[in-house]
Design a protein around this motif. Sequence first.
Motif, mmCIF file in Angstrom:
data_model
loop_
_atom_site.group_PDB
_atom_site.id
_atom_site.type_symbol
_atom_site.label_atom_id
_atom_site.label_comp_id
_atom_site.label_asym_id
_atom_site.label_seq_id
_atom_site.Cartn_x
_atom_site.Cartn_y
_atom_site.Cartn_z
ATOM 1 N N GLU A 53 0.862 -1.183 0.000
ATOM 2 C CA GLU A 53 0.000 0.000 0.000
ATOM 3 C C GLU A 53 0.891 1.224 0.000
ATOM 4 O O GLU A 53 1.947 1.235 0.632
ATOM 5 C CB GLU A 53 -0.885 0.035 1.252
ATOM 6 C CG GLU A 53 -1.833 -1.138 1.390
ATOM 7 C CD GLU A 53 -2.594 -1.120 2.724
ATOM 8 O OE1 GLU A 53 -2.669 -0.064 3.374
ATOM 9 O OE2 GLU A 53 -3.084 -2.197 3.098
ATOM 10 N N GLU A 55 3.063 4.580 -1.839
ATOM 11 C CA GLU A 55 4.011 4.815 -2.928
ATOM 12 C C GLU A 55 5.392 5.101 -2.372
ATOM 13 O O GLU A 55 5.544 5.837 -1.402
ATOM 14 C CB GLU A 55 3.562 5.999 -3.776
ATOM 15 C CG GLU A 55 4.480 6.270 -4.955
ATOM 16 C CD GLU A 55 4.085 7.493 -5.739
ATOM 17 O OE1 GLU A 55 3.426 7.323 -6.780
ATOM 18 O OE2 GLU A 55 4.436 8.616 -5.308
ATOM 19 N N GLN A 57 9.265 6.439 -3.507
ATOM 20 C CA GLN A 57 10.103 7.080 -4.511
ATOM 21 C C GLN A 57 11.487 6.451 -4.473
ATOM 22 O O GLN A 57 12.059 6.267 -3.392
ATOM 23 C CB GLN A 57 10.275 8.574 -4.230
ATOM 24 C CG GLN A 57 9.114 9.422 -4.555
ATOM 25 C CD GLN A 57 9.446 10.903 -4.363
ATOM 26 O OE1 GLN A 57 10.463 11.270 -3.782
ATOM 27 N NE2 GLN A 57 8.556 11.749 -4.850
ATOM 28 N N ARG A 72 8.851 5.589 -9.265
ATOM 29 C CA ARG A 72 7.834 5.585 -8.206
ATOM 30 C C ARG A 72 7.266 4.170 -8.160
ATOM 31 O O ARG A 72 6.806 3.659 -9.169
ATOM 32 C CB ARG A 72 6.739 6.599 -8.503
ATOM 33 C CG ARG A 72 7.241 8.017 -8.501
ATOM 34 C CD ARG A 72 6.121 9.003 -8.851
ATOM 35 N NE ARG A 72 6.650 10.319 -9.105
ATOM 36 C CZ ARG A 72 6.984 11.198 -8.185
ATOM 37 N NH1 ARG A 72 6.847 10.887 -6.910
ATOM 38 N NH2 ARG A 72 7.445 12.382 -8.512
ATOM 39 N N SER A 74 4.596 1.545 -6.846
ATOM 40 C CA SER A 74 3.227 1.443 -6.357
ATOM 41 C C SER A 74 2.971 0.020 -5.868
ATOM 42 O O SER A 74 3.843 -0.847 -5.993
ATOM 43 C CB SER A 74 2.255 1.848 -7.471
ATOM 44 O OG SER A 74 2.475 1.064 -8.610
ATOM 45 N N PRO A 75 1.779 -0.241 -5.320
ATOM 46 C CA PRO A 75 1.502 -1.580 -4.800
ATOM 47 C C PRO A 75 1.785 -2.684 -5.825
ATOM 48 O O PRO A 75 1.402 -2.586 -6.992
ATOM 49 C CB PRO A 75 0.021 -1.509 -4.430
ATOM 50 C CG PRO A 75 -0.148 -0.071 -4.019
ATOM 51 C CD PRO A 75 0.684 0.690 -5.017
ATOM 52 N N ASN A 97 6.812 7.961 -0.085
ATOM 53 C CA ASN A 97 6.188 9.183 -0.594
ATOM 54 C C ASN A 97 4.839 9.423 0.074
ATOM 55 O O ASN A 97 4.367 10.558 0.137
ATOM 56 C CB ASN A 97 6.019 9.080 -2.112
ATOM 57 C CG ASN A 97 5.797 10.408 -2.771
ATOM 58 O OD1 ASN A 97 6.391 11.406 -2.381
ATOM 59 N ND2 ASN A 97 4.934 10.434 -3.768
ATOM 60 N N THR A 98 4.221 8.349 0.540
ATOM 61 C CA THR A 98 2.979 8.367 1.308
ATOM 62 C C THR A 98 3.201 7.397 2.459
ATOM 63 O O THR A 98 4.274 6.800 2.563
ATOM 64 C CB THR A 98 1.794 7.862 0.458
ATOM 65 O OG1 THR A 98 2.035 6.494 0.105
ATOM 66 C CG2 THR A 98 1.595 8.700 -0.808
ATOM 67 N N VAL A 100 3.329 3.936 3.807
ATOM 68 C CA VAL A 100 3.575 2.714 3.047
ATOM 69 C C VAL A 100 3.441 1.494 3.960
ATOM 70 O O VAL A 100 3.931 1.493 5.088
ATOM 71 C CB VAL A 100 4.992 2.741 2.411
ATOM 72 C CG1 VAL A 100 5.366 1.394 1.820
ATOM 73 C CG2 VAL A 100 5.086 3.837 1.366
ATOM 74 N N ARG A 135 10.044 -2.605 -14.065
ATOM 75 C CA ARG A 135 10.530 -1.370 -13.460
ATOM 76 C C ARG A 135 11.633 -0.750 -14.298
ATOM 77 O O ARG A 135 11.686 0.456 -14.487
ATOM 78 C CB ARG A 135 11.008 -1.634 -12.045
ATOM 79 C CG ARG A 135 11.873 -0.586 -11.505
ATOM 80 C CD ARG A 135 11.357 0.380 -10.509
ATOM 81 N NE ARG A 135 12.581 0.797 -9.867
ATOM 82 C CZ ARG A 135 13.125 0.180 -8.850
ATOM 83 N NH1 ARG A 135 12.523 -0.803 -8.250
ATOM 84 N NH2 ARG A 135 14.268 0.580 -8.383
#
Length: 165
Positions: A53, A55, A57, A72, A74-75, A97-98, A100, A135
């Motif tokens: 869950e 993001e 960086q 970046r 993500s899940p 970044n959020t 996590v 990626r």
Amino acid sequence: MFRQEYAHLAIFEGLNPQQIQALSPFLEEVRYPSGTVIFQQGNFADALCIVLEGEVQIRYKPYDGPSLVVARISPGGVCGWSAALGRDVYTSSAVANTEVVAYRLKRACLQTLCERNPELGRVWLERLASVIAERLRNTHVSILEMLTASMDLQPSSQGCQNQEE
């Protein structure tokens, strides 16, 4: 312990319930508040993280310039794969970044998994390779966008003479 709500993520695609159960003891759920440095470029590469869950960086700091955001995550994405590749140190940094939630898989645990269950180790490494390859494709696009943006921002080529003139 593996939570079933994450079974749909790309990194777990193709794993059957028995494989997920065998993998589960090696995965440690961790949480990182926004802004947390998950690992630092140049530090010992001891674990990889599977983002569940939020993001992350990925930042690369060249020796001659400021830190650049090169990806970046993500899940379902993975960061810290220097540990899985057997590198001594991380080649970039990872920052939440959020908020996590992630699974951390230590290098030693990955090695133990592969030794105890070679078939699962092979399947897991194939999944990991697939996620890493995706990626890398995305990183290529990000770097191209950064280069293009930097060229667009530069003043016209004053002082650059066309050698064909």
